[in-house]
Design a protein around this motif. Structure first.
Motif, PDB file in Angstrom:
ATOM      1  N   ASN A 117      58.163 -19.838 -35.944  1.00  0.00           N
ATOM      2  CA  ASN A 117      58.109 -19.565 -34.511  1.00  0.00           C
ATOM      3  C   ASN A 117      56.659 -19.331 -34.055  1.00  0.00           C
ATOM      4  OD1 ASN A 117      58.316 -18.563 -31.935  1.00  0.00           O
ATOM      5  ND2 ASN A 117      59.221 -16.600 -32.565  1.00  0.00           N
ATOM      6  N   PRO A 118      56.035 -20.326 -33.433  1.00  0.00           N
ATOM      7  CA  PRO A 118      54.627 -20.204 -33.032  1.00  0.00           C
ATOM      8  C   PRO A 118      54.382 -19.148 -31.946  1.00  0.00           C
ATOM      9  CG  PRO A 118      55.374 -22.496 -32.955  1.00  0.00           C
ATOM     10  CD  PRO A 118      56.587 -21.661 -33.147  1.00  0.00           C
ATOM     11  N   MET A 119      55.448 -18.564 -31.396  1.00  0.00           N
ATOM     12  CA  MET A 119      55.288 -17.528 -30.367  1.00  0.00           C
ATOM     13  C   MET A 119      55.027 -16.142 -30.988  1.00  0.00           C
ATOM     14  SD  MET A 119      55.630 -19.141 -27.606  1.00  0.00           S
ATOM     15  CE  MET A 119      55.914 -17.911 -26.328  1.00  0.00           C
ATOM     16  N   VAL A 120      55.205 -16.027 -32.283  1.00  0.00           N
ATOM     17  CA  VAL A 120      55.086 -14.715 -32.925  1.00  0.00           C
ATOM     18  C   VAL A 120      53.622 -14.242 -32.909  1.00  0.00           C
ATOM     19  CG1 VAL A 120      54.706 -15.498 -35.320  1.00  0.00           C
ATOM     20  CG2 VAL A 120      56.022 -13.424 -34.885  1.00  0.00           C
ATOM     21  N   SER A 121      53.416 -12.916 -32.764  1.00  0.00           N
ATOM     22  CA  SER A 121      52.039 -12.412 -32.741  1.00  0.00           C
ATOM     23  C   SER A 121      51.720 -11.668 -34.042  1.00  0.00           C
ATOM     24  CB  SER A 121      51.845 -11.470 -31.555  1.00  0.00           C
ATOM     25  OG  SER A 121      52.491 -10.242 -31.815  1.00  0.00           O
ATOM     26  N   LEU A 122      50.437 -11.587 -34.330  1.00  0.00           N
ATOM     27  CA  LEU A 122      49.985 -10.901 -35.550  1.00  0.00           C
ATOM     28  C   LEU A 122      50.398  -9.418 -35.508  1.00  0.00           C
ATOM     29  CD1 LEU A 122      48.184 -11.763 -38.035  1.00  0.00           C
ATOM     30  CD2 LEU A 122      46.330 -10.579 -36.888  1.00  0.00           C
ATOM     31  N   GLU A 123      50.288  -8.810 -34.313  1.00  0.00           N
ATOM     32  CA  GLU A 123      50.651  -7.410 -34.123  1.00  0.00           C
ATOM     33  C   GLU A 123      52.128  -7.147 -34.455  1.00  0.00           C
ATOM     34  OE1 GLU A 123      49.688  -4.261 -33.650  1.00  0.00           O
ATOM     35  OE2 GLU A 123      47.857  -5.320 -34.223  1.00  0.00           O
ATOM     36  N   GLU A 124      52.964  -8.080 -33.955  1.00  0.00           N
ATOM     37  CA  GLU A 124      54.411  -7.968 -34.167  1.00  0.00           C
ATOM     38  C   GLU A 124      54.724  -8.031 -35.679  1.00  0.00           C
ATOM     39  OE1 GLU A 124      58.156 -10.518 -32.258  1.00  0.00           O
ATOM     40  OE2 GLU A 124      56.106 -11.211 -32.019  1.00  0.00           O
ATOM     41  N   VAL A 125      54.065  -8.950 -36.349  1.00  0.00           N
ATOM     42  CA  VAL A 125      54.282  -9.129 -37.784  1.00  0.00           C
ATOM     43  C   VAL A 125      53.805  -7.879 -38.535  1.00  0.00           C
ATOM     44  CG1 VAL A 125      53.528 -10.480 -39.802  1.00  0.00           C
ATOM     45  CG2 VAL A 125      54.190 -11.651 -37.697  1.00  0.00           C
ATOM     46  N   LYS A 126      52.652  -7.356 -38.142  1.00  0.00           N
ATOM     47  CA  LYS A 126      52.090  -6.166 -38.808  1.00  0.00           C
ATOM     48  C   LYS A 126      53.029  -4.969 -38.626  1.00  0.00           C
ATOM     49  CE  LYS A 126      47.741  -3.594 -39.111  1.00  0.00           C
ATOM     50  NZ  LYS A 126      47.945  -2.241 -38.629  1.00  0.00           N
ATOM     51  N   HIS A 127      53.509  -4.797 -37.401  1.00  0.00           N
ATOM     52  CA  HIS A 127      54.394  -3.681 -37.105  1.00  0.00           C
ATOM     53  C   HIS A 127      55.672  -3.783 -37.943  1.00  0.00           C
ATOM     54  CE1 HIS A 127      56.599  -0.663 -34.895  1.00  0.00           C
ATOM     55  NE2 HIS A 127      57.591  -1.525 -34.790  1.00  0.00           N
ATOM     56  N   ASN A 128      56.247  -4.979 -37.993  1.00  0.00           N
ATOM     57  CA  ASN A 128      57.495  -5.177 -38.743  1.00  0.00           C
ATOM     58  C   ASN A 128      57.292  -4.890 -40.233  1.00  0.00           C
ATOM     59  OD1 ASN A 128      59.217  -7.539 -40.364  1.00  0.00           O
ATOM     60  ND2 ASN A 128      60.391  -6.290 -38.945  1.00  0.00           N
ATOM     61  N   LEU A 129      56.186  -5.366 -40.757  1.00  0.00           N
ATOM     62  CA  LEU A 129      55.920  -5.188 -42.185  1.00  0.00           C
ATOM     63  C   LEU A 129      55.735  -3.698 -42.528  1.00  0.00           C
ATOM     64  CD1 LEU A 129      53.929  -7.628 -44.223  1.00  0.00           C
ATOM     65  CD2 LEU A 129      53.124  -5.302 -44.311  1.00  0.00           C
ATOM     66  N   GLU A 130      54.969  -2.996 -41.705  1.00  0.00           N
ATOM     67  CA  GLU A 130      54.730  -1.575 -41.977  1.00  0.00           C
ATOM     68  C   GLU A 130      56.005  -0.753 -41.799  1.00  0.00           C
ATOM     69  OE1 GLU A 130      49.965  -1.328 -41.081  1.00  0.00           O
ATOM     70  OE2 GLU A 130      51.326  -0.801 -39.456  1.00  0.00           O
ATOM     71  N   MET A 131      56.783  -1.125 -40.795  1.00  0.00           N
ATOM     72  CA  MET A 131      58.035  -0.411 -40.555  1.00  0.00           C
ATOM     73  C   MET A 131      58.992  -0.609 -41.742  1.00  0.00           C
ATOM     74  SD  MET A 131      60.876  -1.197 -37.684  1.00  0.00           S
ATOM     75  CE  MET A 131      61.414  -2.597 -38.629  1.00  0.00           C
ATOM     76  N   ARG A 132      59.086  -1.863 -42.230  1.00  0.00           N
ATOM     77  CA  ARG A 132      60.005  -2.115 -43.346  1.00  0.00           C
ATOM     78  C   ARG A 132      59.549  -1.398 -44.610  1.00  0.00           C
ATOM     79  NH1 ARG A 132      61.414  -7.248 -45.109  1.00  0.00           N
ATOM     80  NH2 ARG A 132      59.663  -8.315 -44.180  1.00  0.00           N
TER      81      ARG A 132
END
Ligand code: DC
Length: 232
Positions: A167-182
């Motif tokens: 999904n090219p709409m995804v942002s780096l911030e969103e990915v970082k947040h998800n990874l840290e949360m998980r």
């Protein structure tokens, strides 16, 4: 005949566990099982069926209708996750599932269901399973346990590349947040939290190439394969 062993690979999100597991499986002619795919498929089922993700009784009832299987994909050479006979391999990688899977994986009924299947799959050994609790809970007597890690920046960049391809709409911030949360939820949950098994070998791959990391893991595997079989 060669000893077949069980190899477990645990670690934080996006450390490259599945990549290494796939390469090892190819080299050793072993089966690779991505246990995270099972938790993701369960999450997809619960989301699709509007099951309340905080109510243990509802989740436990819903699980009775779930059938999970891994089916070899002749095109990629790896196994795809099937949920009730539907190939959900790409759907379970979407952000919607990634956002909820760690919460779903805290539930006892979910873990009991997944762990029972994982143990069944490993009964004949010759298996490499990656996840969060494989060396500590699922196969606590595995012959080789790896605990993978890498610095957060490296992991976020790797994950972003994967997610961007879907999904090219995804942002780096969103990915970082998800990874840290998980990582936080996975490490702090009550049942089988992510932690290094006492007898696991740590593999920090921040500065390793894929070939270097594979060589280290293969060397360890060959050493263990030469050892007498352990009880599981
Ligand atoms: O490996 P993955 O990122 O696809 O895993 C998705 C989630 O599933 C992860 O955030 C926590 C859960 N999980 C787990 O609790 N136990 C495992 N053995 C594997 C995954």
């Amino acid at each position: 005949m060669q000893n077949k062993i069980i190899i477990t690979i645990d670690g934080y999100s996006s450390c490259g566990k599945s990549t290494l597991a796939k390469q090892l499986a190819r080299r050793l002619d072993y089966v690779h099982i991505d246990s995270g795919a099972m938790y993701r498929a369960i999450t997809l089922y619960l989301l699709r069926n509007d099951i309340h993700l905080d109510i243990e009784a509802d989740i436990s009832k819903a699980i009775e209708n779930i059938n999970l299987s891994f089916v070899k994909n002749d095109f990629t050479g790896t196994s795809d996750m099937y949920l009730n006979d539907e190939n959900v391999e790409s759907m379970i990688r979407e952000m919607l599932v990634s956002e909820r899977v760690s919460d779903v994986a805290t539930h006892k009924s979910v873990r009991d269901f997944a762990v029972a299947q994982q143990r069944k799959i490993g009964i004949n050994k010759g298996i490499i399973m990656d996840g969060r609790d494989i060396g500590t809970t699922v196969f606590a007597h595995a012959e080789l346990k790896l605990f993978m890690t890498a610095d957060v920046k490296t992991r976020v960049e790797r994950r972003f590349k994967e997610m961007f391809a879907i999904n090219p709409m995804v942002s780096l911030e969103e990915v970082k947040h998800n990874l840290e949360m998980r990582d936080y939820i996975d490490s702090n949950r009550e049942i089988s939290p992510l932690r290094k098994a006492d007898d696991a070998v740590v593999l920090d791959n921040t500065l390793l190439t894929m070939d270097e990391q594979l060589d280290i893991a293969l060397q360890l595997a060959y050493e263990r394969i030469a050892l007498p079989m352990a009880k599981n």
